[in-house]
Design an enzyme around this catalytic site. Structure first.
Site, PDB file in Angstrom:
ATOM      1  N   HIS A  23      -2.999  17.412   3.216  1.00 27.51           N
ATOM      2  CA  HIS A  23      -1.826  16.678   2.746  1.00 27.51           C
ATOM      3  C   HIS A  23      -1.441  17.150   1.337  1.00 27.51           C
ATOM      4  O   HIS A  23      -2.165  16.895   0.380  1.00 27.51           O
ATOM      5  CB  HIS A  23      -2.150  15.189   2.730  1.00 27.51           C
ATOM      6  CG  HIS A  23      -0.992  14.333   2.361  1.00 27.51           C
ATOM      7  ND1 HIS A  23      -0.933  13.647   1.169  1.00 27.51           N
ATOM      8  CD2 HIS A  23       0.164  14.060   3.009  1.00 27.51           C
ATOM      9  CE1 HIS A  23       0.195  12.959   1.115  1.00 27.51           C
ATOM     10  NE2 HIS A  23       0.881  13.197   2.214  1.00 27.51           N
ATOM     11  N   HIS A  69       7.113  17.047  -3.201  1.00 30.61           N
ATOM     12  CA  HIS A  69       7.171  15.853  -2.372  1.00 30.61           C
ATOM     13  C   HIS A  69       8.459  15.066  -2.499  1.00 30.61           C
ATOM     14  O   HIS A  69       8.981  14.550  -1.519  1.00 30.61           O
ATOM     15  CB  HIS A  69       5.985  14.932  -2.688  1.00 30.61           C
ATOM     16  CG  HIS A  69       6.005  13.681  -1.886  1.00 30.61           C
ATOM     17  ND1 HIS A  69       6.506  12.502  -2.376  1.00 30.61           N
ATOM     18  CD2 HIS A  69       5.631  13.437  -0.609  1.00 30.61           C
ATOM     19  CE1 HIS A  69       6.423  11.578  -1.428  1.00 30.61           C
ATOM     20  NE2 HIS A  69       5.896  12.123  -0.347  1.00 30.61           N
TER      21      HIS A  69
HETATM   22  O1  G3P Z   1       4.220  13.837   6.144  1.00 27.68           O
HETATM   23  C1  G3P Z   1       3.105  13.043   6.324  1.00 27.68           C
HETATM   24  C2  G3P Z   1       2.968  12.315   5.079  1.00 27.68           C
HETATM   25  O2  G3P Z   1       2.963  13.280   4.067  1.00 27.68           O
HETATM   26  C3  G3P Z   1       4.110  11.398   4.907  1.00 27.68           C
HETATM   27  O3  G3P Z   1       4.096  10.825   3.705  1.00 27.68           O
HETATM   28  O4  G3P Z   1       5.349  10.485   1.687  1.00 27.68           O
HETATM   29  O5  G3P Z   1       3.281  11.857   1.646  1.00 27.68           O
HETATM   30  O6  G3P Z   1       5.367  12.754   2.646  1.00 27.68           O
HETATM   31  P1  G3P Z   1       4.540  11.540   2.376  1.00 27.68           P
HETATM   32 CA    CA Z   2       4.820  14.727   3.804  1.00 31.17          CA
END
Ligand code: G3P
Ligand code: CA
Length: 315
Positions: A25, A67
Site C-alpha cells: 500500500h 495519494h
Molecule cells: O486503494 C486501496 C486503498 O489504497 C484505498 O485507500 O485512500 O489509501 O487510496 P487509499
Molecule cells: Ca489507493
C-alpha cells in the site's frame, strides 16, 4: 519499456495459485515515505506480489504517483511555492507542471493542521531526499527490478478522483490507460489491477474506455447489518463490470467477503497498518486471521507488506 520480461511464468504463479496476494500500500510505506521510488523498491524486496500507485495529474497532464490531489501534506511545496495555494489554502498537483513538482522534496505524510507526521514512529519527516515520481518512472523501476531480481511484482494503479479531474478539464483515465498498454498491461492475464472509488468511472473504464484488464471497485467499510441500498451498487451489479472489490477492513469482512465471492468477485481489503490497528483488534495476528482464515480474502493492502508476506508463508 523493457521488453522480453519473464512474465509468462509470473502470470501463471500469481493468478493461478490459491494463495492470496499481498499488495504494498503506497509501497513499503510503513518504512519509507509513501509513494516514493525508495518505498516501492523496498516493497519489491520484501516480496510484495503487487505494488500500488495512486495517480493524479499535473497541470501538463502527466500522471504522478501520490495519494491526494494536494501536495501540501507530503512535500515542501508551501515553502518553495508559497504563492501558489488556492483560496482554500491547499496546493493542488493539477496547478503545477511536472518540472515544478520535480523541484519539491517529498517527505513522510504530515498533518495539515499541526505539521506533525501522521505516523510518529515511521521514517522521520523532512530528512534525506525524495521525489514525487511519475507513473512511468515507477513502472520502469518495477519492471527493472522484475528483470534484475527475477522476481516479478505486478502493479495496482488507482485512478484518483476522476470526476474532480474532469470537472477541472482533465480526463485522467483516458491518459492513464494508454500508458498501461505501452508498458504491457492490457489484459486480465497481465499483472495489473486498475482500481477506483467512483463506480461511475469503474463502469466507464470498462465500457467507454474499453479497459480489458482486471478492475477493482473500491468501497468503504461494511457496517454491521448493512443492507444493500439503492445508492450503492449490489455485488451482482459490481460483478457486471468489475473483477473484485476493495473494501476497508472491518469486523464484518468475513460475511461480506462470502457474499462477494458468491457473486464472483475477488476481495482485496485495505489497509493493514501494524502501527494503527482497527479499534476492535488486539493484535496484527487477529486482523490477519480474520481476513485470511475467516474471510478467505484474495489479497490485502498493507503499509507493511513484509508482515503479510511472512504470515502467509507460515501457512
Ligand atoms: O486503494 C486501496 C486503498 O489504497 C484505498 O485507500 O485512500 O489509501 O487510496 P487509499
Ligand atoms: Ca489507493
Amino acid at each position: 519499456m523493457i521488453k522480453n520480461l519473464p512474465f509468462v511464468f509470473a502470470i501463471v504463479s500469481v493468478f493461478a495459485h490459491a494463495q492470496p496476494i499481498v499488495i504494498a500500500h503506497r509501497g513499503a510505506s510503513g518504512y519509507l515515505p509513501e509513494h516514493t521510488l525508495e518505498a516501492k523498491a523496498m516493497a519489491h524486496a520484501q516480496g510484495a506480489d503487487f505494488i500500488e500507485q495512486d495517480l493524479v495529474l499535473t497541470k501538463d497532464d502527466v500522471p504522478v504517483v501520490m495519494h491526494d490531489i494536494y501536495l501540501d501534506t507530503i512535500s515542501d511545496v508551501a515553502t518553495k511555492f508559497p504563492d501558489r495555494k488556492r483560496a482554500n489554502g491547499r496546493y493542488y498537483a493539477l496547478d503545477f507542471t511536472l518540472a515544478e513538482i520535480k523541484q519539491l522534496n517529498a517527505c513522510e505524510r504530515f498533518s495539515e493542521k499541526t505539521g506533525n507526521q501522521v505516523y510518529p514512529k515511521r521514517f522521520p519527516k523532512g530528512v534525506s531526499a525524495f521525489q514525487i515520481p511519475t507513473f512511468e518512472e515507477e513502472l520502469q523501476l518495477i519492471q527493472g527490478l522484475n528483470r534484475s531480481t527475477g522476481r516479478v511484482a505486478g502493479i495496482y494503479p488507482e485512478i484518483k478522483q476522476p470526476k474532480w479531474h474532469r470537472s477541472e478539464g482533465h480526463d485522467i483515465s483516458a491518459i492513464v490507460l494508454p500508458i498501461l498498454k505501452r508498458y504491457g498491461y492490457a489484459t486480465k492475464n497481465d499483472l495489473c489491477f486498475v482500481q477506483c472509488f467512483e463506480f461511475e468511472e469503474v463502469k466507464r473504464l470498462r465500457t467507454e474506455l474499453c479497459w480489458q484488464g482486471q478492475l477493482i471497485y473500491l468501497m468503504g467499510a461494511f457496517k454491521k447489518g448493512e443492507k444493500v441500498t439503492t445508492e450503492k451498487p449490489s455485488f451482482e451489479q459490481i460483478a457486471q463490470v468489475a473483477d473484485g472489490i476493495g473494501p476497508a477492513i472491518s469486523q464484518e469482512i468475513a460475511a461480506q467477503s462470502k457474499q462477494a465471492h458468491a457473486a464472483g468477485l475477488k476481495v482485496h481489503p485495505y489497509t493493514l497498518r501494524i502501527d494503527d490497528l482497527p479499534k476492535w483488534a488486539n493484535s496484527t495476528e487477529e486482523v490477519l486471521h480474520l481476513l485470511f482464515d475467516e474471510g478467505k480474502v484474495d489479497g490485502l493492502f498493507s503499509d507493511f507488506p513484509d508482515v503479510a508476506v511472512k504470515w502467509l508463508l507460515k501457512k
